[in-house]
Every structure is written in C-alpha cells, then in structure tokens.
Scaffold this active site. Sequence first.
Site, PDB file in Angstrom:
ATOM      1  N   LYS A  28       6.986  12.198  -3.778  1.00 47.61           N
ATOM      2  CA  LYS A  28       6.531  11.921  -2.403  1.00 47.61           C
ATOM      3  C   LYS A  28       6.571  12.909  -1.386  1.00 47.61           C
ATOM      4  O   LYS A  28       5.680  13.018  -0.480  1.00 47.61           O
ATOM      5  CB  LYS A  28       7.203  10.706  -1.948  1.00 47.61           C
ATOM      6  CG  LYS A  28       6.913   9.507  -2.812  1.00 47.61           C
ATOM      7  CD  LYS A  28       7.385   8.093  -1.924  1.00 47.61           C
ATOM      8  CE  LYS A  28       7.016   6.849  -2.688  1.00 47.61           C
ATOM      9  NZ  LYS A  28       7.540   5.765  -2.270  1.00 47.61           N
ATOM     10  N   LYS A  42      -0.071   6.717 -12.315  1.00 50.50           N
ATOM     11  CA  LYS A  42       0.310   5.407 -11.887  1.00 50.50           C
ATOM     12  C   LYS A  42      -0.668   4.771 -11.038  1.00 50.50           C
ATOM     13  O   LYS A  42      -1.067   5.494 -10.178  1.00 50.50           O
ATOM     14  CB  LYS A  42       1.814   5.452 -11.229  1.00 50.50           C
ATOM     15  CG  LYS A  42       2.516   4.198 -11.346  1.00 50.50           C
ATOM     16  CD  LYS A  42       3.992   4.459 -10.466  1.00 50.50           C
ATOM     17  CE  LYS A  42       3.907   4.991  -9.155  1.00 50.50           C
ATOM     18  NZ  LYS A  42       5.067   4.838  -8.378  1.00 50.50           N
ATOM     19  N   LYS A  75      -0.504   2.707  -4.221  1.00 56.48           N
ATOM     20  CA  LYS A  75      -1.027   2.403  -2.802  1.00 56.48           C
ATOM     21  C   LYS A  75      -1.675   3.575  -2.189  1.00 56.48           C
ATOM     22  O   LYS A  75      -2.554   3.701  -1.267  1.00 56.48           O
ATOM     23  CB  LYS A  75       0.002   1.970  -1.952  1.00 56.48           C
ATOM     24  CG  LYS A  75       0.836   0.737  -2.340  1.00 56.48           C
ATOM     25  CD  LYS A  75       2.127   0.468  -1.276  1.00 56.48           C
ATOM     26  CE  LYS A  75       3.016  -0.593  -2.147  1.00 56.48           C
ATOM     27  NZ  LYS A  75       3.946  -1.040  -1.293  1.00 56.48           N
TER      28      LYS A  75
HETATM   29  P1  TYM Z   1       7.343  -0.568  -4.005  1.00 56.28           P
HETATM   30  O1  TYM Z   1       6.971  -1.182  -2.891  1.00 56.28           O
HETATM   31  O2  TYM Z   1       6.676   0.832  -4.369  1.00 56.28           O
HETATM   32  O3  TYM Z   1       6.718  -1.389  -5.382  1.00 56.28           O
HETATM   33  C1  TYM Z   1       7.239  -2.912  -5.215  1.00 56.28           C
HETATM   34  C2  TYM Z   1       7.170  -3.286  -6.734  1.00 56.28           C
HETATM   35  O4  TYM Z   1       6.046  -2.997  -7.612  1.00 56.28           O
HETATM   36  C3  TYM Z   1       6.192  -2.272  -8.831  1.00 56.28           C
HETATM   37  N1  TYM Z   1       5.182  -1.281  -8.881  1.00 56.28           N
HETATM   38  C4  TYM Z   1       4.408  -1.183  -9.993  1.00 56.28           C
HETATM   39  N2  TYM Z   1       4.832  -1.796 -11.338  1.00 56.28           N
HETATM   40  C5  TYM Z   1       3.988  -1.344 -12.290  1.00 56.28           C
HETATM   41  N3  TYM Z   1       2.931  -0.660 -12.168  1.00 56.28           N
HETATM   42  C6  TYM Z   1       2.549   0.145 -11.174  1.00 56.28           C
HETATM   43  N4  TYM Z   1       1.658   0.943 -10.998  1.00 56.28           N
HETATM   44  C7  TYM Z   1       3.471  -0.252 -10.129  1.00 56.28           C
HETATM   45  N5  TYM Z   1       3.422   0.410  -8.819  1.00 56.28           N
HETATM   46  C8  TYM Z   1       4.565  -0.339  -8.242  1.00 56.28           C
HETATM   47  C9  TYM Z   1       7.628  -1.369  -8.596  1.00 56.28           C
HETATM   48  O5  TYM Z   1       8.165  -0.890  -9.605  1.00 56.28           O
HETATM   49  C10 TYM Z   1       8.217  -2.199  -7.659  1.00 56.28           C
HETATM   50  O6  TYM Z   1       9.104  -3.087  -8.526  1.00 56.28           O
HETATM   51  N6  TYM Z   1      12.174   0.997  -3.911  1.00 56.28           N
HETATM   52  C11 TYM Z   1      11.253  -0.030  -4.051  1.00 56.28           C
HETATM   53  C12 TYM Z   1      11.511  -1.275  -3.069  1.00 56.28           C
HETATM   54  C13 TYM Z   1      12.798  -1.552  -2.854  1.00 56.28           C
HETATM   55  C14 TYM Z   1      13.484  -2.387  -4.091  1.00 56.28           C
HETATM   56  C15 TYM Z   1      14.976  -2.716  -3.175  1.00 56.28           C
HETATM   57  C16 TYM Z   1      13.178  -2.808  -5.258  1.00 56.28           C
HETATM   58  C17 TYM Z   1      13.591  -1.384  -2.067  1.00 56.28           C
HETATM   59  N7  TYM Z   1      14.903  -1.813  -2.089  1.00 56.28           N
HETATM   60  C18 TYM Z   1      15.942  -3.106  -3.951  1.00 56.28           C
HETATM   61  C19 TYM Z   1      14.375  -3.513  -5.998  1.00 56.28           C
HETATM   62  C20 TYM Z   1      15.438  -3.898  -5.219  1.00 56.28           C
HETATM   63  C21 TYM Z   1       9.668   0.420  -3.974  1.00 56.28           C
HETATM   64  O7  TYM Z   1       9.341   1.200  -3.275  1.00 56.28           O
HETATM   65  O8  TYM Z   1       8.745  -0.516  -4.419  1.00 56.28           O
END
Ligand code: TYM
Length: 340
Positions: A119, A203, A206
Amino acid sequence: MSDAPKPLVFSGMQPTNTLHLGNYLGALKNWVKIQERMPCIYCVVDMHAITAEAGYAKPAELIRSTREVAAAYIAAGVDPTRSILCNQAQIPAHAELAWIFNCVARLGWLDRMTQFKEKSGKHKERASVGLYTYPVLMAADILLYKATHVPVGEDQKQHLELARDVAQKFNNDFGAPDFFPLPEPVIQGPGTRVMSLRDGSKKMSKSDESDYSRINLTDGADAIAQKIRKAKTDPAPLPDSEKGLEGRPEAENLINIYAALADEPRAAVIAQFAGQQFSAFKVALADLAVARLTPVAAEMRRLLADPAEIDRTLKAGAARASAIAEPILADVKKLVGFLV
Ligand code: TYM
C-alpha cells in the site's frame, strides 16, 4: 480470568470505495453463516479508512461509505438484532486499546507486514503513520472484545498473526497468561482469495484502476454479465480435474468464484463443466452471479433510502459493543497500571 474463552466472532471492512465480489465471497458470505453458530460483532472500520488516501480528508464520502458498508452487511444477511453491527469511530475504546498495543507491538513485527509494503509503494516515507500501525488497531478491534474467531479473506492472515502475537506478548508481559485469547482466523471455502478478472495473479481489489477487474456489489445485471464475458481466460477448454487448473490462474479464479457463489465444492463445479468452452461456462457464471448479487444490491438501495435508520442501527450496535468492551478495557488499564 483463567476460564476457557467464550466463543465470539469479530470482523470488519473498511468503508473506502465500493465493496466488491472479493469482500462478499471472502468475508461477508461467511459472516452470515457463522452468525447462526456464534455471537458476532461486525464493524465498519471507519478509523482504518482514514489511514490511506482513499478515505483521508473526504468527510462526506466517508460518511456515505460507512452507511453503504453497513447497508451491505444487512443486505447480505447480517441480522443486526442478533449480531452487533457498529462502526468503530463510535466506540472510543478501540483507539484507547490501540494506543496501549502500539507500546506492545514491536517495530520489527510491523516492518514485516506485506500489506503496508504494497500500500505504501515506493514512497514509504510519504505514507501516514496510521497506515503503518494499521495492524495494531486491527489487533485492538479484535482483542477489545476478547474475540476468538475472525472470519476474513486470505489477505488478512498476516494481520491476524500479528494480533495473536500482540495478545501473547501482552499476556506474558503483564503476568496474565490467559487474559487475551489467541484469536483464530477463519479463512474458509473457495472464495477466500478472489483474483482480478483481468489478471489471475492479482487480487481483486477496490484500488485497481480498471473497473473491469472487479465486480462491485452495486453493479447491475448488465455490468456483471459484461465483466464476466470480458474476463481474461486461456484458450483451452475447462479441465476435468483440480490438477488441470495448475498454471491456469484465470480458469482457477472463475471456477473458484462459481463454487463460492453456488456454495458447492470446487470438484463438483469442475465435474459439471469439464471439457466445456469458457464461452458456455461464462454464461452460466454470469447467470449465477446476477442471481446471487443483484438482490443484495437492490436491498442495499432500499436500506440506503433511509440513512437515519442505518444511523440508528449503528448507534444501537455501538452501545451493545461498548457494554462488552468497557469492562475489558478497564481490566487492561488495571493490568497496565493506569490510575483511573
Ligand atoms: P478490507 O476492507 O480490505 O476487506 C474486507 C474483507 O474482505 C476480504 N477481501 C477479500 N477476500 C477474498 N478475495 C479478495 N480479493 C478480497 N479482498 C478483500 C478481506 O480479507 C477482509 O476480510 N484490515 C481489514 C479490516 C479490519 C478487520 C479488523 C478485519 C479492520 N479491523 C478486525 C477483521 C478483524 C481490511 O482492510 O479489510
């Protein structure tokens, strides 16, 4: 303090840009299932959203996205009367515990985080400090509730390992061996790593410039069908075994997406389409994706027409979440030695 930890699920998504198929299949769909078995807290992590440019200094956009992500949770099947649905910024304990964890986590641990490297890109010195300590806030999100299970996509695995390291070090350093449970990642099914429709080695994300690389949760039927029609494939027909997917990342991705959407094992999907051309398979995949996703988008639109109701749901969720978090944070402060 030494009782076996009570099962509790915590997970979250960032409100930046629109959610996509990877978020849905990698996380959201599993959240809905797991709430049948365990108490769950699902959080819109708006404090994480301001760590990067996509969510920073765009207040109107952030509020809109926070409501949209909350609406997506509910539209996908998260039941806010059963599970707790909240946004992070309404629960100050997240930030308080994150500060304490900033003093528990080691620089060396954060230096190893691959997502920060991706990032921040070539200009690490221009990234926010928040982006760097992002996994520490994530550890606080989870451990604030002593959550035991965290359903996420595969890309969050390293962050979860850091949360476990933080829990363990806190427990050791403050002489409370069983205080925090070591949270288990729940990374299950064929949708845990959904790849870009334009490049099977990247991957689905967004932040990808090409909208054709992803299916957004809010895409209409025509857009979904068109993106799947244009998805990159190779010229060979579909294989007849899992082994036949080796070295064919685009084929593997589309099969995984089909299996995850249909809730079927990958082997069953391969058996069903073995030897067929991609043109035929893509028609079936587009029909399935439209059938599964467009009702979610329609329900999101319905919910978003009444933002005040979403705000009430988030406020009620924050009160329920705080009631769990506050006594735990009070114990943490006692262990640390804060005079409060
Ligand atoms: P974020 O917002 O990037 O993504 C949310 C969830 O979607 C999953 N994800 C995917 N799964 C499969 N294939 C993909 N291409 C893909 N892109 C995204 C992510 O694995 C995630 O589960 N750090 C986290 C948010 C967070 C969080 C937490 C999660 C903050 N605090 C505590 C769990 C527990 C994040 O940026 O997810």
